[in-house]
Design a protein around this motif. Structure first.
Motif, PDB file in Angstrom:
ATOM      1  N   LEU A  29       7.631   1.471   4.828  1.00 54.51           N
ATOM      2  CA  LEU A  29       6.875   0.428   4.147  1.00 54.51           C
ATOM      3  C   LEU A  29       7.388  -0.964   4.499  1.00 54.51           C
ATOM      4  O   LEU A  29       6.609  -1.907   4.655  1.00 54.51           O
ATOM      5  N   LEU A  30       8.695  -1.090   4.654  1.00 52.34           N
ATOM      6  CA  LEU A  30       9.275  -2.392   4.996  1.00 52.34           C
ATOM      7  C   LEU A  30       8.871  -2.852   6.394  1.00 52.34           C
ATOM      8  O   LEU A  30       9.014  -4.038   6.721  1.00 52.34           O
ATOM      9  N   SER A  31       8.328  -1.947   7.209  1.00 56.59           N
ATOM     10  CA  SER A  31       7.777  -2.354   8.504  1.00 56.59           C
ATOM     11  C   SER A  31       6.648  -3.357   8.311  1.00 56.59           C
ATOM     12  O   SER A  31       6.354  -4.168   9.197  1.00 56.59           O
ATOM     13  N   GLY A  32       6.003  -3.306   7.159  1.00 57.53           N
ATOM     14  CA  GLY A  32       4.894  -4.206   6.889  1.00 57.53           C
ATOM     15  C   GLY A  32       5.302  -5.559   6.348  1.00 57.53           C
ATOM     16  O   GLY A  32       4.472  -6.467   6.271  1.00 57.53           O
ATOM     17  N   TYR A  33       6.574  -5.719   6.001  1.00 57.63           N
ATOM     18  CA  TYR A  33       7.007  -6.959   5.350  1.00 57.63           C
ATOM     19  C   TYR A  33       6.699  -8.224   6.159  1.00 57.63           C
ATOM     20  O   TYR A  33       6.173  -9.194   5.593  1.00 57.63           O
ATOM     21  N   PRO A  34       7.002  -8.269   7.455  1.00 60.19           N
ATOM     22  CA  PRO A  34       6.747  -9.526   8.187  1.00 60.19           C
ATOM     23  C   PRO A  34       5.278  -9.945   8.199  1.00 60.19           C
ATOM     24  O   PRO A  34       4.976 -11.135   8.332  1.00 60.19           O
ATOM     25  N   TRP A  35       4.360  -8.996   8.061  1.00 63.38           N
ATOM     26  CA  TRP A  35       2.927  -9.299   8.127  1.00 63.38           C
ATOM     27  C   TRP A  35       2.277  -9.403   6.751  1.00 63.38           C
ATOM     28  O   TRP A  35       1.249 -10.044   6.602  1.00 63.38           O
ATOM     29  N   LEU A  36       2.879  -8.766   5.755  1.00 60.23           N
ATOM     30  CA  LEU A  36       2.210  -8.644   4.460  1.00 60.23           C
ATOM     31  C   LEU A  36       2.960  -9.305   3.306  1.00 60.23           C
ATOM     32  O   LEU A  36       2.495  -9.231   2.166  1.00 60.23           O
ATOM     33  N   ASN A  37       4.110  -9.909   3.558  1.00 61.04           N
ATOM     34  CA  ASN A  37       4.957 -10.394   2.463  1.00 61.04           C
ATOM     35  C   ASN A  37       4.304 -11.489   1.628  1.00 61.04           C
ATOM     36  O   ASN A  37       4.754 -11.769   0.518  1.00 61.04           O
ATOM     37  N   ASP A  38       3.259 -12.125   2.113  1.00 59.78           N
ATOM     38  CA  ASP A  38       2.569 -13.156   1.337  1.00 59.78           C
ATOM     39  C   ASP A  38       1.184 -12.700   0.895  1.00 59.78           C
ATOM     40  O   ASP A  38       0.336 -13.515   0.530  1.00 59.78           O
ATOM     41  N   LYS A  39       0.967 -11.371   0.890  1.00 61.63           N
ATOM     42  CA  LYS A  39      -0.358 -10.821   0.575  1.00 61.63           C
ATOM     43  C   LYS A  39      -0.261  -9.736  -0.490  1.00 61.63           C
ATOM     44  O   LYS A  39       0.782  -9.116  -0.675  1.00 61.63           O
ATOM     45  N   ILE A  40      -1.372  -9.509  -1.179  1.00 64.83           N
ATOM     46  CA  ILE A  40      -1.465  -8.385  -2.107  1.00 64.83           C
ATOM     47  C   ILE A  40      -1.654  -7.120  -1.286  1.00 64.83           C
ATOM     48  O   ILE A  40      -2.572  -7.026  -0.464  1.00 64.83           O
ATOM     49  N   THR A  41      -0.767  -6.159  -1.501  1.00 63.44           N
ATOM     50  CA  THR A  41      -0.713  -4.967  -0.652  1.00 63.44           C
ATOM     51  C   THR A  41      -1.045  -3.710  -1.444  1.00 63.44           C
ATOM     52  O   THR A  41      -0.498  -3.482  -2.526  1.00 63.44           O
ATOM     53  N   CYS A  42      -1.920  -2.899  -0.893  1.00 64.36           N
ATOM     54  CA  CYS A  42      -2.334  -1.636  -1.508  1.00 64.36           C
ATOM     55  C   CYS A  42      -1.768  -0.483  -0.680  1.00 64.36           C
ATOM     56  O   CYS A  42      -2.044  -0.393   0.517  1.00 64.36           O
ATOM     57  N   PHE A  43      -1.017   0.377  -1.324  1.00 65.39           N
ATOM     58  CA  PHE A  43      -0.287   1.439  -0.621  1.00 65.39           C
ATOM     59  C   PHE A  43      -0.819   2.819  -0.992  1.00 65.39           C
ATOM     60  O   PHE A  43      -1.018   3.135  -2.165  1.00 65.39           O
ATOM     61  N   ALA A  44      -1.045   3.623   0.047  1.00 64.70           N
ATOM     62  CA  ALA A  44      -1.400   5.027  -0.146  1.00 64.70           C
ATOM     63  C   ALA A  44      -0.729   5.843   0.939  1.00 64.70           C
ATOM     64  O   ALA A  44      -0.469   5.348   2.035  1.00 64.70           O
ATOM     65  N   MET A  45      -0.451   7.098   0.622  1.00 66.35           N
ATOM     66  CA  MET A  45       0.086   8.018   1.617  1.00 66.35           C
ATOM     67  C   MET A  45      -1.079   8.676   2.354  1.00 66.35           C
ATOM     68  O   MET A  45      -1.982   9.226   1.715  1.00 66.35           O
ATOM     69  N   PRO A  46      -1.090   8.628   3.683  1.00 64.83           N
ATOM     70  CA  PRO A  46      -2.229   9.170   4.434  1.00 64.83           C
ATOM     71  C   PRO A  46      -2.228  10.691   4.561  1.00 64.83           C
ATOM     72  O   PRO A  46      -3.090  11.242   5.248  1.00 64.83           O
TER      73      PRO A  46
END
Length: 244
Positions: free
Chosen positions: A101-118
């Motif tokens: 999940l932290l792989s997404g931090y540089p791109w999503l850290n200023d956004k509302i993030t919705c997480f699901a397991m695929p």
């Protein structure tokens, strides 16, 4: 520009399913009748999460993949055929869910993030709309989608009060206090920052469930929506696979 972004981690090794090595995210879990062409097509496991995010108004997605799962990118491509715009984040470390999940931090850290397991399925499929509404109306930092479960000892359980405020989140309790499991989540910038700081201050292998718990106990507004008539299944678990 979209207000909500999806994050789906597909970077695991699926060791429980070995020697099977095909991405379990691409297993055909059910079939769909296409009326205009009068044929039946397999609907793959990851498509459940894609559909659920779409119904919540989330169409900008980031999927975390390692080099041993190129089939996921080959099948989904840029996401247009599913009504999404998909970007891929590379992570081959297989250090657990939180690291993926932290792989997404540089791109999503200023956004509302919705997480699901695929590699999971859940009901209602409209659950993201409800947890996003909870985030907005309650000005929450993190909202968990919580489902009834008769095998809560295998998941993360959530204790909450009658207003939906989260009291405790526990990772795979030996003796669960409640028979439920969190399965999806949505969070804002404040939680992203908390999550990142936790990862920097703790040993490698930080648990996302423990991070949810710490957030609830350290001043963040952590809430949940309990889907009393819903269900949640991890397709990689033996009990959730049908045999004939």
């Amino acid at each position: 520009m979209s207000k909500y972004y999806g994050l789906l981690p597909a970077a695991g090794l699926a060791t429980r399913m070995r020697p099977f090595r095909y991405p379990k995210e691409l297993l055909p879990v059910h079939y769909q009748f296409v009326e205009e062409n009068e044929y039946v097509r397999p609907k793959l496991l990851i498509e459940h999460s894609l559909e659920a995010l779409s119904l919540g108004g989330v169409n900008q997605l980031y999927i975390v993949v390692p080099e041993w799962k190129p089939e996921i990118m080959r099948y989904l491509e840029d996401g247009e055929q599913f009504g999404h715009h998909i970007s891929y984040l590379y992570n081959s470390k297989a250090l657990g869910l939180a690291d993926a999940l932290l792989s997404g931090y540089p791109w999503l850290n200023d956004k509302i993030t919705c997480f699901a397991m695929p590699d999971t399925v859940f009901s209602p499929v409209t659950a993201f709309k409800d947890i996003i509404d909870e985030l907005e109306t309650q000005k929450a930092d993190l909202v968990l989608g919580v489902f009834p479960s008769d095998e809560a000892q295998n998941f993360g359980t959530v204790e909450f009060d009658n207003t939906g405020k989260v009291i405790q989140v526990e990772e795979k309790p030996v003796v669960p206090k409640v028979n439920n499991a969190w399965g999806i989540a949505v969070w804002n910038v404040k939680f992203w920052d908390f999550f990142k700081k936790q990862s920097e201050n703790l040993e490698p292998g930080i648990s996302i469930t423990d991070t949810f718990d710490k957030a609830a106990k350290n001043g963040l507004n952590v809430r949940c929506v309990y889907f009393e008539d819903g269900w949640y299944k991890d397709i990689g678990r033996f009990n959730n696979i049908s045999f004939k």
